[in-house]
Design a protein around this motif. Structure first.
Motif, PDB file in Angstrom:
ATOM      1  N   ASP A 181     -13.104  -6.992 -10.353  1.00 12.22           N
ATOM      2  CA  ASP A 181     -13.135  -5.573  -9.957  1.00 12.22           C
ATOM      3  C   ASP A 181     -14.211  -5.335  -8.890  1.00 12.22           C
ATOM      4  O   ASP A 181     -14.010  -4.568  -7.943  1.00 12.22           O
ATOM      5  N   LYS A 182     -15.361  -5.985  -9.052  1.00 13.96           N
ATOM      6  CA  LYS A 182     -16.439  -5.843  -8.065  1.00 13.96           C
ATOM      7  C   LYS A 182     -16.024  -6.433  -6.723  1.00 13.96           C
ATOM      8  O   LYS A 182     -16.299  -5.860  -5.662  1.00 13.96           O
ATOM      9  N   MET A 183     -15.363  -7.599  -6.758  1.00 15.85           N
ATOM     10  CA  MET A 183     -14.913  -8.227  -5.516  1.00 15.85           C
ATOM     11  C   MET A 183     -13.845  -7.374  -4.821  1.00 15.85           C
ATOM     12  O   MET A 183     -13.820  -7.270  -3.594  1.00 15.85           O
ATOM     13  N   ALA A 184     -12.969  -6.778  -5.616  1.00 19.36           N
ATOM     14  CA  ALA A 184     -11.933  -5.911  -5.036  1.00 19.36           C
ATOM     15  C   ALA A 184     -12.571  -4.701  -4.353  1.00 19.36           C
ATOM     16  O   ALA A 184     -12.134  -4.278  -3.267  1.00 19.36           O
ATOM     17  N   TYR A 185     -13.604  -4.135  -4.979  1.00 20.63           N
ATOM     18  CA  TYR A 185     -14.311  -3.000  -4.372  1.00 20.63           C
ATOM     19  C   TYR A 185     -14.960  -3.413  -3.050  1.00 20.63           C
ATOM     20  O   TYR A 185     -14.815  -2.721  -2.030  1.00 20.63           O
ATOM     21  N   LEU A 186     -15.681  -4.551  -3.048  1.00 22.18           N
ATOM     22  CA  LEU A 186     -16.336  -5.012  -1.828  1.00 22.18           C
ATOM     23  C   LEU A 186     -15.318  -5.328  -0.747  1.00 22.18           C
ATOM     24  O   LEU A 186     -15.543  -5.045   0.438  1.00 22.18           O
ATOM     25  N   ASP A 187     -14.189  -5.909  -1.139  1.00 23.09           N
ATOM     26  CA  ASP A 187     -13.160  -6.244  -0.154  1.00 23.09           C
ATOM     27  C   ASP A 187     -12.602  -4.982   0.488  1.00 23.09           C
ATOM     28  O   ASP A 187     -12.308  -4.958   1.694  1.00 23.09           O
ATOM     29  N   THR A 188     -12.481  -3.920  -0.295  1.00 23.32           N
ATOM     30  CA  THR A 188     -12.018  -2.633   0.261  1.00 23.32           C
ATOM     31  C   THR A 188     -13.035  -2.089   1.258  1.00 23.32           C
ATOM     32  O   THR A 188     -12.664  -1.592   2.336  1.00 23.32           O
ATOM     33  N   VAL A 189     -14.318  -2.180   0.927  1.00 21.68           N
ATOM     34  CA  VAL A 189     -15.369  -1.728   1.840  1.00 21.68           C
ATOM     35  C   VAL A 189     -15.334  -2.556   3.122  1.00 21.68           C
ATOM     36  O   VAL A 189     -15.431  -2.015   4.240  1.00 21.68           O
ATOM     37  N   HIS A 190     -15.172  -3.871   2.988  1.00 23.53           N
ATOM     38  CA  HIS A 190     -15.125  -4.745   4.162  1.00 23.53           C
ATOM     39  C   HIS A 190     -13.955  -4.384   5.076  1.00 23.53           C
ATOM     40  O   HIS A 190     -14.103  -4.349   6.302  1.00 23.53           O
ATOM     41  N   ARG A 191     -12.798  -4.134   4.489  1.00 22.38           N
ATOM     42  CA  ARG A 191     -11.631  -3.794   5.317  1.00 22.38           C
ATOM     43  C   ARG A 191     -11.847  -2.461   6.041  1.00 22.38           C
ATOM     44  O   ARG A 191     -11.422  -2.294   7.184  1.00 22.38           O
ATOM     45  N   SER A 192     -12.501  -1.541   5.359  1.00 19.81           N
ATOM     46  CA  SER A 192     -12.799  -0.259   5.988  1.00 19.81           C
ATOM     47  C   SER A 192     -13.750  -0.439   7.169  1.00 19.81           C
ATOM     48  O   SER A 192     -13.577   0.195   8.227  1.00 19.81           O
ATOM     49  N   ILE A 193     -14.748  -1.306   7.011  1.00 23.90           N
ATOM     50  CA  ILE A 193     -15.685  -1.581   8.105  1.00 23.90           C
ATOM     51  C   ILE A 193     -14.963  -2.241   9.265  1.00 23.90           C
ATOM     52  O   ILE A 193     -15.193  -1.901  10.434  1.00 23.90           O
ATOM     53  N   ALA A 194     -14.078  -3.180   8.970  1.00 21.97           N
ATOM     54  CA  ALA A 194     -13.355  -3.903  10.026  1.00 21.97           C
ATOM     55  C   ALA A 194     -12.536  -2.958  10.889  1.00 21.97           C
ATOM     56  O   ALA A 194     -12.351  -3.197  12.097  1.00 21.97           O
ATOM     57  N   GLU A 195     -12.047  -1.875  10.309  1.00 27.21           N
ATOM     58  CA  GLU A 195     -11.238  -0.916  11.062  1.00 27.21           C
ATOM     59  C   GLU A 195     -12.046  -0.191  12.131  1.00 27.21           C
ATOM     60  O   GLU A 195     -11.460   0.421  13.038  1.00 27.21           O
ATOM     61  N   GLU A 196     -13.370  -0.255  12.053  1.00 27.29           N
ATOM     62  CA  GLU A 196     -14.207   0.398  13.058  1.00 27.29           C
ATOM     63  C   GLU A 196     -14.376  -0.455  14.314  1.00 27.29           C
ATOM     64  O   GLU A 196     -14.975  -0.002  15.285  1.00 27.29           O
ATOM     65  N   TYR A 197     -13.880  -1.674  14.295  1.00 31.86           N
ATOM     66  CA  TYR A 197     -14.014  -2.595  15.426  1.00 31.86           C
ATOM     67  C   TYR A 197     -12.658  -2.846  16.080  1.00 31.86           C
ATOM     68  O   TYR A 197     -11.608  -2.614  15.480  1.00 31.86           O
ATOM     69  N   SER A 198     -12.723  -3.337  17.303  1.00 28.82           N
ATOM     70  CA  SER A 198     -11.501  -3.713  18.004  1.00 28.82           C
ATOM     71  C   SER A 198     -10.824  -4.867  17.275  1.00 28.82           C
ATOM     72  O   SER A 198     -11.477  -5.866  16.930  1.00 28.82           O
ATOM     73  N   ALA A 199      -9.526  -4.741  17.052  1.00 21.52           N
ATOM     74  CA  ALA A 199      -8.784  -5.791  16.357  1.00 21.52           C
ATOM     75  C   ALA A 199      -8.690  -7.059  17.184  1.00 21.52           C
ATOM     76  O   ALA A 199      -8.356  -8.125  16.656  1.00 21.52           O
ATOM     77  N   GLN A 200      -8.970  -6.973  18.476  1.00 25.63           N
ATOM     78  CA  GLN A 200      -8.974  -8.163  19.327  1.00 25.63           C
ATOM     79  C   GLN A 200     -10.268  -8.954  19.166  1.00 25.63           C
ATOM     80  O   GLN A 200     -10.288 -10.164  19.394  1.00 25.63           O
ATOM     81  N   LYS A 201     -11.336  -8.274  18.773  1.00 27.76           N
ATOM     82  CA  LYS A 201     -12.622  -8.948  18.645  1.00 27.76           C
ATOM     83  C   LYS A 201     -12.955  -9.311  17.198  1.00 27.76           C
ATOM     84  O   LYS A 201     -13.598 -10.324  16.940  1.00 27.76           O
ATOM     85  N   LEU A 202     -12.544  -8.470  16.264  1.00 28.06           N
ATOM     86  CA  LEU A 202     -12.797  -8.726  14.859  1.00 28.06           C
ATOM     87  C   LEU A 202     -11.463  -8.768  14.119  1.00 28.06           C
ATOM     88  O   LEU A 202     -10.772  -7.759  14.001  1.00 28.06           O
ATOM     89  N   VAL A 203     -11.112  -9.942  13.633  1.00 27.59           N
ATOM     90  CA  VAL A 203      -9.829 -10.147  12.962  1.00 27.59           C
ATOM     91  C   VAL A 203     -10.080 -10.312  11.469  1.00 27.59           C
ATOM     92  O   VAL A 203     -10.732 -11.271  11.047  1.00 27.59           O
ATOM     93  N   LYS A 204      -9.595  -9.377  10.666  1.00 26.81           N
ATOM     94  CA  LYS A 204      -9.751  -9.463   9.211  1.00 26.81           C
ATOM     95  C   LYS A 204      -8.608 -10.305   8.649  1.00 26.81           C
ATOM     96  O   LYS A 204      -7.437  -9.999   8.858  1.00 26.81           O
ATOM     97  N   VAL A 205      -8.962 -11.364   7.958  1.00 29.95           N
ATOM     98  CA  VAL A 205      -7.975 -12.299   7.428  1.00 29.95           C
ATOM     99  C   VAL A 205      -7.953 -12.198   5.910  1.00 29.95           C
ATOM    100  O   VAL A 205      -8.974 -12.422   5.252  1.00 29.95           O
ATOM    101  N   SER A 206      -6.806 -11.878   5.339  1.00 33.16           N
ATOM    102  CA  SER A 206      -6.664 -11.781   3.890  1.00 33.16           C
ATOM    103  C   SER A 206      -6.284 -13.152   3.323  1.00 33.16           C
ATOM    104  O   SER A 206      -5.169 -13.630   3.534  1.00 33.16           O
ATOM    105  N   LEU A 207      -7.218 -13.768   2.611  1.00 31.08           N
ATOM    106  CA  LEU A 207      -6.916 -15.050   1.976  1.00 31.08           C
ATOM    107  C   LEU A 207      -5.966 -14.848   0.793  1.00 31.08           C
ATOM    108  O   LEU A 207      -5.221 -15.769   0.429  1.00 31.08           O
ATOM    109  N   LYS A 208      -6.001 -13.666   0.191  1.00 32.41           N
ATOM    110  CA  LYS A 208      -5.061 -13.369  -0.897  1.00 32.41           C
ATOM    111  C   LYS A 208      -3.623 -13.397  -0.385  1.00 32.41           C
ATOM    112  O   LYS A 208      -2.716 -13.830  -1.094  1.00 32.41           O
ATOM    113  N   HIS A 209      -3.442 -12.928   0.840  1.00 35.01           N
ATOM    114  CA  HIS A 209      -2.095 -12.890   1.411  1.00 35.01           C
ATOM    115  C   HIS A 209      -1.528 -14.299   1.576  1.00 35.01           C
ATOM    116  O   HIS A 209      -0.318 -14.506   1.460  1.00 35.01           O
TER     117      HIS A 209
END
Length: 391
Positions: free
Chosen positions: A306-334
């Motif tokens: 549950d803690k990891m899921a919360y942090l992962d949500t925060v990380h994805r939210s932070i990644a959205e503030e950057y250009s997708a060309q420069k910062l690529v969020k990769v889901s290992l769960k996927h």
């Protein structure tokens, strides 16, 4: 009248030596020695006396411990004795030639500066105090550490490099990648090496520090270390991309020099945490054209997951503030979604038998698991970059 035998027994008992403990100390002696050792060590500990706060769960006990140690810390941290342990450690590292080893480098023991950064952030939120309470924080900007500058967003976005022009990567001109993170990165990087096999069109360099994270710069100062790594780059050997995995150790409380405790998961804690994460990202993006940020896994233990899921949500939210060309969020769960959305303990790569995906602790990937993930990741790299075709 006493008999002669009774008198003899009494005489023997009076002359008998006191019973010994067979070489063992009494409980009172043990307590006394422990108290003496603690009193001797306290002047050398300084801010480290605050570290046990991380393992105290009850808020009331935390406040009691903080109240008891605060006067001692305020005295000892300003004493020259507090610098003895770091000085001896750094001297040993230099004499032993261990400065280049990540587990021995000199970016540990930075509690005071870390506390100052956290206190500054907390003051800036407006919840406790104002910016005027920062004291000499502005003077700290010129101490040689760029961490405060990064954390306060004073790095111009224009200073960040654009994504490199398209080139065709091959054994002669490989895609150079810097893998860095916590202990989880060891299995990931080892898996990447296995997945590449004899393919030399991608070259990786790894730096993994167990128990590190975005949060505890007092334990391992990643921002300073990253600046050191990237400043040592030379033309022709610069990294084309970085691969980041951090966060497994981040769900823990923060505290400040003023004794303010930020409880993990609270809005105040998250606000400070987001700024710290972005500080790391900004430093990397100043020197590397693109960052691949690997997401956190599902782990076996429910409360930890549950803690990891919360942090992962925060990380994805932070990644959205950057250009997708420069910062690529990769889901290992996927990459393992075909096995379900929850914890995956074993996988069956195509054409093989079932193999362990996670280690017995249910937290870390196996090398086989890392190899499986990195094969998927390499396929993504071949979509993002041009590579010389093989016959």
């Amino acid at each position: 009248m006493r008999t002669q035998t009774e008198q003899a027994v009494q005489t023997e008992s009076c002359t008998q030596e006191p019973q010994t403990r067979k070489g063992l100390y009494s409980p009172n002696q043990c307590i006394f020695f422990a108290a003496v050792v603690l009193l001797v060590l306290i002047p050398f500990l300084g801010r480290r006396l605050d570290h046990p706060l991380q393992s105290i769960k009850a808020p009331a006990l935390k406040n009691i411990y903080s109240a008891l140690t605060a006067p001692v810390v305020s005295v000892t941290e300003s004493s020259p004795a507090a610098a003895v342990i770091p000085f001896l450690r750094n001297s040993f590292i230099q004499m032993a030639g261990l400065e280049k080893r990540s587990e021995w480098d000199t970016f540990f023991y930075r509690q005071a500066r870390y506390d100052g950064d956290v206190e500054a952030f907390y003051a800036m939120t407006g919840e406790h105090g104002t910016a005027e309470s920062l004291g000499g924080f502005s003077d700290n900007l010129n101490t040689g550490s760029s961490l405060p500058l990064e954390l306060f967003g004073q790095v111009s976005q224009a200073a960040l490099r654009n994504v490199a022009l398209p080139v065709t990567h091959s054994a002669r001109l490989p895609l150079r990648m810097f893998f860095f993170g916590d202990s989880q990165m060891r299995s990931i990087a080892a898996g990447m090496t296995r997945a590449l096999g004899s393919d030399t069109s991608i070259v990786i360099e790894e730096l993994s520090v167990p128990s590190s994270g975005f949060l505890r710069s007092d334990y391992y100062n990643w921002p300073q270390k990253l600046e050191d790594v990237f400043s040592a780059q030379k033309d022709g050997t610069r990294f084309d991309a970085a691969v980041l995995f951090l966060g497994m150790n981040d769900y823990q409380d923060m505290w400040t020099t003023g004794g303010i405790i930020l409880t993990a998961g609270t809005p105040e804690w998250e606000e400070v945490y987001r700024k710290m994460v972005k500080a790391h990202l900004d430093i990397v993006l100043q020197s590397v054209p693109r960052v691949y940020w690997l997401g956190l896994p599902a782990v076996r233990r429910t409360d930890y997951n549950d803690k990891m899921a919360y942090l992962d949500t925060v990380h994805r939210s932070i990644a959205e503030e950057y250009s997708a060309q420069k910062l690529v969020k990769v889901s290992l769960k996927h990459f393992v979604s075909q096995y379900g959305n929850g914890y995956v303990g074993a996988i069956q790569p195509e054409g093989t038998a079932w193999v362990s995906f996670m280690q017995s602790d249910g937290i870390h990937y196996t090398i086989e698991g890392g190899e499986y993930l990195m094969k998927k990741f390499i396929a993504q790299l071949h979509q993002d970059y041009l590579f010389e075709a093989h016959d």
